[in-house]
Every structure is written in structure tokens, then in C-alpha cells.
Scaffold this motif. Structure first.
Motif, PDB file in Angstrom:
ATOM      1  N   GLN A   1       0.829  -1.208   0.000  1.00  0.00           N
ATOM      2  CA  GLN A   1       0.000   0.000   0.000  1.00  0.00           C
ATOM      3  C   GLN A   1       0.865   1.259   0.000  1.00  0.00           C
ATOM      4  OE1 GLN A   1      -3.056   0.000   3.007  1.00  0.00           O
ATOM      5  NE2 GLN A   1      -3.583   2.142   2.700  1.00  0.00           N
ATOM      6  N   VAL A   2       1.945   1.237   0.794  1.00  0.00           N
ATOM      7  CA  VAL A   2       2.837   2.393   0.848  1.00  0.00           C
ATOM      8  C   VAL A   2       3.431   2.672  -0.529  1.00  0.00           C
ATOM      9  CG1 VAL A   2       5.030   3.251   1.755  1.00  0.00           C
ATOM     10  CG2 VAL A   2       3.404   2.164   3.290  1.00  0.00           C
ATOM     11  N   TYR A   3       3.969   1.641  -1.162  1.00  0.00           N
ATOM     12  CA  TYR A   3       4.612   1.845  -2.464  1.00  0.00           C
ATOM     13  C   TYR A   3       3.601   2.239  -3.536  1.00  0.00           C
ATOM     14  CZ  TYR A   3       9.386   0.298  -1.409  1.00  0.00           C
ATOM     15  OH  TYR A   3      10.658   0.214  -0.934  1.00  0.00           O
ATOM     16  N   SER A   4       2.526   1.468  -3.657  1.00  0.00           N
ATOM     17  CA  SER A   4       1.620   1.660  -4.791  1.00  0.00           C
ATOM     18  C   SER A   4       0.859   2.973  -4.705  1.00  0.00           C
ATOM     19  CB  SER A   4       0.644   0.489  -4.894  1.00  0.00           C
ATOM     20  OG  SER A   4      -0.173   0.407  -3.741  1.00  0.00           O
ATOM     21  N   ALA A   5       0.245   3.234  -3.557  1.00  0.00           N
ATOM     22  CA  ALA A   5      -0.616   4.409  -3.449  1.00  0.00           C
ATOM     23  C   ALA A   5       0.134   5.655  -3.000  1.00  0.00           C
ATOM     24  CB  ALA A   5      -1.768   4.124  -2.480  1.00  0.00           C
ATOM     25  N   ARG A   6       1.034   5.498  -2.028  1.00  0.00           N
ATOM     26  CA  ARG A   6       1.646   6.672  -1.403  1.00  0.00           C
ATOM     27  C   ARG A   6       2.874   7.183  -2.154  1.00  0.00           C
ATOM     28  NH1 ARG A   6      -1.037   9.635   2.149  1.00  0.00           N
ATOM     29  NH2 ARG A   6       0.948  10.251   3.056  1.00  0.00           N
ATOM     30  N   LEU A   7       3.726   6.273  -2.624  1.00  0.00           N
ATOM     31  CA  LEU A   7       4.986   6.703  -3.221  1.00  0.00           C
ATOM     32  C   LEU A   7       4.923   6.775  -4.742  1.00  0.00           C
ATOM     33  CD1 LEU A   7       7.445   4.729  -0.913  1.00  0.00           C
ATOM     34  CD2 LEU A   7       6.848   7.160  -0.805  1.00  0.00           C
TER      35      LEU A   7
ATOM     36  N   SER B   1      14.136  -2.245   3.901  1.00  0.00           N
ATOM     37  CA  SER B   1      14.283  -3.035   2.684  1.00  0.00           C
ATOM     38  C   SER B   1      14.832  -2.239   1.508  1.00  0.00           C
ATOM     39  CB  SER B   1      12.921  -3.639   2.279  1.00  0.00           C
ATOM     40  OG  SER B   1      11.940  -2.618   2.183  1.00  0.00           O
ATOM     41  N   ASP B   2      14.691  -0.919   1.527  1.00  0.00           N
ATOM     42  CA  ASP B   2      15.127  -0.096   0.400  1.00  0.00           C
ATOM     43  C   ASP B   2      15.630   1.252   0.906  1.00  0.00           C
ATOM     44  OD1 ASP B   2      15.609   0.903  -2.094  1.00  0.00           O
ATOM     45  OD2 ASP B   2      13.533   0.812  -2.803  1.00  0.00           O
ATOM     46  N   PRO B   3      16.702   1.255   1.699  1.00  0.00           N
ATOM     47  CA  PRO B   3      17.168   2.516   2.291  1.00  0.00           C
ATOM     48  C   PRO B   3      17.591   3.548   1.256  1.00  0.00           C
ATOM     49  CG  PRO B   3      18.744   0.734   2.676  1.00  0.00           C
ATOM     50  CD  PRO B   3      17.500   0.106   2.139  1.00  0.00           C
ATOM     51  N   ALA B   4      18.023   3.096   0.081  1.00  0.00           N
ATOM     52  CA  ALA B   4      18.425   4.061  -0.955  1.00  0.00           C
ATOM     53  C   ALA B   4      17.233   4.902  -1.403  1.00  0.00           C
ATOM     54  CB  ALA B   4      19.031   3.326  -2.147  1.00  0.00           C
ATOM     55  N   TYR B   5      16.063   4.284  -1.457  1.00  0.00           N
ATOM     56  CA  TYR B   5      14.852   5.034  -1.822  1.00  0.00           C
ATOM     57  C   TYR B   5      14.570   6.092  -0.764  1.00  0.00           C
ATOM     58  CZ  TYR B   5      10.184   5.775  -3.809  1.00  0.00           C
ATOM     59  OH  TYR B   5       9.076   6.332  -4.402  1.00  0.00           O
ATOM     60  N   ALA B   6      14.691   5.692   0.501  1.00  0.00           N
ATOM     61  CA  ALA B   6      14.443   6.629   1.599  1.00  0.00           C
ATOM     62  C   ALA B   6      15.452   7.777   1.569  1.00  0.00           C
ATOM     63  CB  ALA B   6      14.508   5.896   2.931  1.00  0.00           C
ATOM     64  N   ARG B   7      16.707   7.461   1.276  1.00  0.00           N
ATOM     65  CA  ARG B   7      17.741   8.502   1.225  1.00  0.00           C
ATOM     66  C   ARG B   7      17.406   9.544   0.166  1.00  0.00           C
ATOM     67  NH1 ARG B   7      22.995  10.205  -0.497  1.00  0.00           N
ATOM     68  NH2 ARG B   7      24.459  10.248   1.258  1.00  0.00           N
TER      69      ARG B   7
ATOM     70  N   GLN C   1      15.714   8.698  11.941  1.00  0.00           N
ATOM     71  CA  GLN C   1      15.348   7.289  11.766  1.00  0.00           C
ATOM     72  C   GLN C   1      16.254   6.628  10.721  1.00  0.00           C
ATOM     73  OE1 GLN C   1      12.682   5.345  13.033  1.00  0.00           O
ATOM     74  NE2 GLN C   1      12.196   6.905  14.537  1.00  0.00           N
ATOM     75  N   TYR C   2      16.474   7.327   9.612  1.00  0.00           N
ATOM     76  CA  TYR C   2      17.300   6.780   8.524  1.00  0.00           C
ATOM     77  C   TYR C   2      18.716   6.482   9.008  1.00  0.00           C
ATOM     78  CZ  TYR C   2      20.242   6.778   4.358  1.00  0.00           C
ATOM     79  OH  TYR C   2      21.185   6.436   3.419  1.00  0.00           O
ATOM     80  N   ILE C   3      19.327   7.441   9.702  1.00  0.00           N
ATOM     81  CA  ILE C   3      20.711   7.258  10.159  1.00  0.00           C
ATOM     82  C   ILE C   3      20.781   6.165  11.225  1.00  0.00           C
ATOM     83  CG2 ILE C   3      22.569   8.384  11.459  1.00  0.00           C
ATOM     84  CD1 ILE C   3      21.942  10.931   9.885  1.00  0.00           C
ATOM     85  N   THR C   4      19.801   6.126  12.116  1.00  0.00           N
ATOM     86  CA  THR C   4      19.789   5.108  13.172  1.00  0.00           C
ATOM     87  C   THR C   4      19.751   3.700  12.582  1.00  0.00           C
ATOM     88  OG1 THR C   4      18.658   6.623  14.682  1.00  0.00           O
ATOM     89  CG2 THR C   4      18.548   4.288  15.209  1.00  0.00           C
ATOM     90  N   ILE C   5      18.975   3.530  11.518  1.00  0.00           N
ATOM     91  CA  ILE C   5      18.789   2.196  10.940  1.00  0.00           C
ATOM     92  C   ILE C   5      19.907   1.839   9.959  1.00  0.00           C
ATOM     93  CG2 ILE C   5      17.269   0.871   9.391  1.00  0.00           C
ATOM     94  CD1 ILE C   5      14.918   2.339  10.843  1.00  0.00           C
ATOM     95  N   THR C   6      20.399   2.828   9.179  1.00  0.00           N
ATOM     96  CA  THR C   6      21.370   2.516   8.131  1.00  0.00           C
ATOM     97  C   THR C   6      22.816   2.784   8.530  1.00  0.00           C
ATOM     98  OG1 THR C   6      21.309   4.743   7.175  1.00  0.00           O
ATOM     99  CG2 THR C   6      19.644   3.143   6.392  1.00  0.00           C
ATOM    100  N   GLY C   7      23.026   3.673   9.513  1.00  0.00           N
ATOM    101  CA  GLY C   7      24.393   4.058   9.855  1.00  0.00           C
ATOM    102  C   GLY C   7      25.027   5.000   8.854  1.00  0.00           C
ATOM    103  N   ASP C   8      24.256   5.525   7.916  1.00  0.00           N
ATOM    104  CA  ASP C   8      24.773   6.409   6.866  1.00  0.00           C
ATOM    105  C   ASP C   8      24.877   7.842   7.385  1.00  0.00           C
ATOM    106  OD1 ASP C   8      25.448   7.709   4.520  1.00  0.00           O
ATOM    107  OD2 ASP C   8      23.435   7.549   3.639  1.00  0.00           O
ATOM    108  N   ASN C   9      25.878   8.101   8.227  1.00  0.00           N
ATOM    109  CA  ASN C   9      26.055   9.453   8.763  1.00  0.00           C
ATOM    110  C   ASN C   9      26.418  10.458   7.683  1.00  0.00           C
ATOM    111  OD1 ASN C   9      25.705   8.112  11.159  1.00  0.00           O
ATOM    112  ND2 ASN C   9      27.826   8.310  11.838  1.00  0.00           N
ATOM    113  N   ALA C  10      26.965   9.978   6.556  1.00  0.00           N
ATOM    114  CA  ALA C  10      27.440  10.876   5.505  1.00  0.00           C
ATOM    115  C   ALA C  10      26.322  11.695   4.892  1.00  0.00           C
ATOM    116  CB  ALA C  10      28.146  10.067   4.412  1.00  0.00           C
TER     117      ALA C  10
END
Length: 430
Positions: free
Chosen positions: A21-27, A55-61, A106-115
Motif C-alpha cells: 500500500q505504501v509503495y503503490s498508493a503513497r509513493l 528493505s530499500d534505504p536508498a529510496y528513503a535517502r 530514523q534513517y541514520i539510526t537504521i542505516t548508519g549512513d552518517n554521511a
């Protein structure tokens, strides 16, 4: 993420339907049967990508950076926009820009991508609102992620037409804007709305205050401290400033927002409270109660009172809904905004608004009330709501996607509305 539990309907929703639902309708579509606009909402799609972090942190970034590119240098943001037409709405909403901090953390906490904090992102450009103007649709200019103009590494690739700053600086301007917009009760000014868009006239004159945004800021300020400490040459004096401001907010909430058994929702421009036992309409509002617990602003005794009163007044066991507020607005002398144009018990006006219900369930989980949390979460599960023919005829909407709202209206109790295009799918998943 795949879960296997004794409740098959729980598994179906977590393993398949919520994320779909998130992908199809919201994003992808940014549309549903009840809303076909197609715009990107600043707070909306940011919250949606929190469900993609696992599952798709690059999309979130990419989404985080794109939203930062729709922030103005003054710290405020476009409430919504159509990128292809460069049309959007600049407003005085008090919460939009703050979600950038919440989701980045949330993104940094889960992925560790501080950059991501040092990523250069342009500011959006458009006319400023006039003094006393609450919102305006307008054309804007942006070098958004979608246009390929956000610099990944080399400053030379930036567009000289735009001002660039690190993502961290974008977050800092958002926080500073909120800290500089405080009313006479020591609470954040509400502007033309906060998370509840329908409360569009509570603070439209520039004096009304949002209790909920105060709670949200209390939650965000330690997150901002943590992000500040991750930056090269961390500004520790700024951390101290954030801590001191948070303490003042907590004092203001305790002094001016505790109503004796639960927390207020807001103050109108004229200083009258909303969400008080002394009100005839909207005596209690769910999201203030949920966030008072999520932030630990409420003392242990206050938490017990909040749970007791919320359970008694807002958890409707007969129709299996968790109402956003009660009683509904109908004749309020203080005009809260377009929320009062909804019929009694429909959408935000006293129905279940599922975002708020999710936050209340999160508060139950935080306090270890797992049986109650599971009971409430099961009520919201659309498979549960359609398990018999009588349920189907009552609920009337899809049995596999979550509904933004469920009516408490006496003529349509338990009827679902606004399916598919709702951010509560992401919150249900998270």
C-alpha cells in the motif's frame, strides 16, 4: 522483513499488504480513490519512506534529500508540490519542516549512513508570505533530487542559481524556526495547522499554540543533539541550547497544558484552550495523550490518568474504533477550521483517524502494555474488520488495505473511509 505469528491476519498485513500500500498508493501513484491529486506532501511522503528503511534505504535517502530541496532558506517548506509544474503551497504549518529531522534521524539510526548529513542540498526559491498571510499556492524554483541537480560529491556540480547547504544545516534551520515561533504559554505557534490539517483556524492569526507540536519538539530535540554530535567539529554549545529549550518546553507543558486528568490539544488565537474538560466539544484529543507518553513528559501518575481517561473516552469498544477526539465539533464558538465542516464523527472530526490510533498503540508498547497494544492493533487490522458478512456490510471498504479513517457517526458507525492513500499504512508497518 517476514514475520510468522499465531495470527495469520497479522502476518498477511505485515508481510505483504502494508508495504504494498505504501509503495503503490503513497509513493508511486500518490493517489487513491478518495484523493487523486498526485502531489508530493512534505510531511506525507517523508513518513511513508520510514517503512522502506529496512528493505530499500536508498529510496528513503533519495526522498529525504528531495524533501530537503523543497525547504526555503528561512527554514519553512512547501506543504505540497507538483514538481513537473513547479506549483506548490507555502504555508505557516507548524510541523511540516520538523518531519525532516524525525525521518533523517530514523534513517541514520537504521542505516548508519552518517554521511547524508554532509550532503549538499539546495534551498527552494519562491515568494515569501505576506505578514498575516497563512498560506498561498505559488510557483517555485528548485534544483531537486529528481532534476539530478543535487551534488553527491563535487561542489562544482551545484547550480549557481541556488543557495546550497548541508542536509544538517537544513535540519538546523528547521529547528531554529520552530524555536523562534513560541506563544505566550511557552508553546509553539500553530500557524494554519499542525499535523491535523483540519485545525486550520486555531492559530491562523499568529497567536494560537499547539500542544502537540510542543510534544513533537520535545521528542525531536534530543535527536537533533545526536545528529549535531555526528557532525565534524560538533557545535556542543548548540547542543546545550537545545537541551535548555527542551527543559523550558517541558515546564510549559506541565504548567500550561495539563488539564487535571489529561493534556490539552491547543490554545486558540484568543487564548481559549482546546481539548479541555471545560470544553463542550473536543474535550480530549488522542494525539496529545499519545505523545505525552511517547516523550515521557507525562509523569508516572499522569500516564496512568491519561491511559485511563483515553481508554474510557476515546476507545469505542462497541464499534471497535479509537477516536481522534470527542465530542465532535459542531457548534464551537471558537472556529477550529475546516475540521468543523466534516459531519460529526467523520474523518478528523471525532472519527478514528488511524495515524493517531497508531501513535496511541506505540504509547502502549512503550509502556509495556503489550496485550492492550495487540488488542488495539487487531481492531485496526482490515482483515479483522471484515471477518463476517455483518462486518463487511458495516465496514464497506477493502479488507486488505488500511483505511485513513473509520466513522463514529451515529448513522454510519464503524464504516471505513479514505482507503489506500493514507500514511497510516506506513505507521502500521513501522
Amino acid at each position: 522483513i517476514q514475520v510468522e505469528t499465531p495470527d495469520a491476519s497479522f502476518d498477511y498485513m505485515i508481510n505483504r499488504w502494508y508495504l504494498y500500500q505504501v509503495y503503490s498508493a503513497r509513493l508511486y501513484a500518490r493517489a487513491g480513490f478518495y484523493q487523486v491529486g498526485g502531489a508530493t506532501g512534505f510531511r506525507d511522503q517523508l513518513q511513508d519512506v520510514m517503512s522502506c528503511l529496512y528493505s530499500d534505504p536508498a529510496y528513503a535517502r533519495r526522498q529525504i534529500l528531495d524533501h530537503a530541496a523543497h525547504q526555503f532558506a528561512e527554514g519553512d517548506v512547501l506543504h505540497w508540490w507538483h514538481e513537473s509544474m513547479h506549483i506548490g503551497a507555502r504555508t505557516t504549518f507548524s510541523d511540516d519542516y520538523l518531519w525532516l529531522i524525525y525521518v533523517t534521524y530514523q534513517y541514520i539510526t537504521i542505516t548508519g549512513d552518517n554521511a547524508i548529513l554532509t550532503q549538499l542540498v539546495p534551498f527552494c526559491q519562491a515568494d515569501q508570505l505576506n505578514p498575516g498571510e497563512a498560506e498561498r499556492g505559488m510557483n517555485f524554483a528548485s534544483a531537486s533530487v529528481d532534476s539530478g541537480s543535487v551534488s553527491e560529491k563535487e561542489p562544482e556540480t551545484t547550480n549557481p542559481q541556488f543557495e546550497y547547504a548541508t542536509l544538517y544545516e537544513h535540519l538546523r534551520r528547521a529547528v531554529n524556526r520552530a524555536m523562534n515561533r513560541i506563544g505566550i504559554h511557552g508553546l509553539p505557534l500553530m500557524g494554519c495547522g499542525d499535523w491535523n490539517d483540519g485545525m486550520s483556524r486555531v492559530g491562523v492569526e499568529g497567536r494560537g499554540e499547539s500542544v502537540w507540536v510542543a510534544f513533537f519538539l520535545v521528542d525531536l530535540l534530543p535527536k537533533m543533539e545526536h545528529l549535531t554530535q555526528l557532525m565534524p567539529g560538533a557545535d556542543l554549545s548548540y547542543c546545550s541550547e537545545l537541551t535548555a529549550f527542551r527543559c523550558r518546553l517541558i515546564d510549559a507543558l506541565q504548567d500550561n497544558a495539563w488539564d487535571g486528568a489529561w493534556f490539552l490539544r491547543a490554545y486558540f488565537d484568543n487564548g481559549d484552550p482546546m481539548g479541555s474538560r471545560n470544553n463542550t466539544e473536543c474535550q480530549i484529543d488522542l494525539i496529545s495523550q499519545a505523545w505525552s507518553i511517547l516523550t515521557d513528559v507525562a509523569t508516572p501518575a499522569q500516564k496512568e490518568s491519561v491511559f485511563r481517561e483515553t481508554d474510557a473516552r476515546l476507545v469505542n469498544r462497541e464499534h471497535e474504533i479509537i477516536q481522534l477526539l470527542t465530542p465532535a465539533f459542531q457548534h464551537s464558538t471558537n472556529n477550529p477550521g475546516y475540521i468543523m465542516r466534516y459531519p460529526e464523527g467523520v474523518r478528523e472530526n471525532g472519527g478514528q483517524y488511524t495515524h493517531g490510533a497508531m501513535w496511541y498503540i506505540m504509547a502502549q508498547l512503550k509502556e509495556g502494555r503489550t496485550d492492550m497494544a495487540y488488542f488495539l492493533y487487531s481492531l485496526i487490522n482490515p482483515i479483522h474488520r471484515t471477518s463476517t458478512l455483518a462486518d463487511v456490510l458495516k465496514y464497506k471498504v477493502e479488507p486488505y488495505c488500511i483505511a485513513a479513517d473509520i466513522y463514529s457517526n451515529p448513522q454510519h458507525p464503524g464504516r471505513g473511509g479514505w482507503t489506500w492513500y493514507t500514511g497510516s499504512a506506513s505507521w502500521a508497518y513501522k
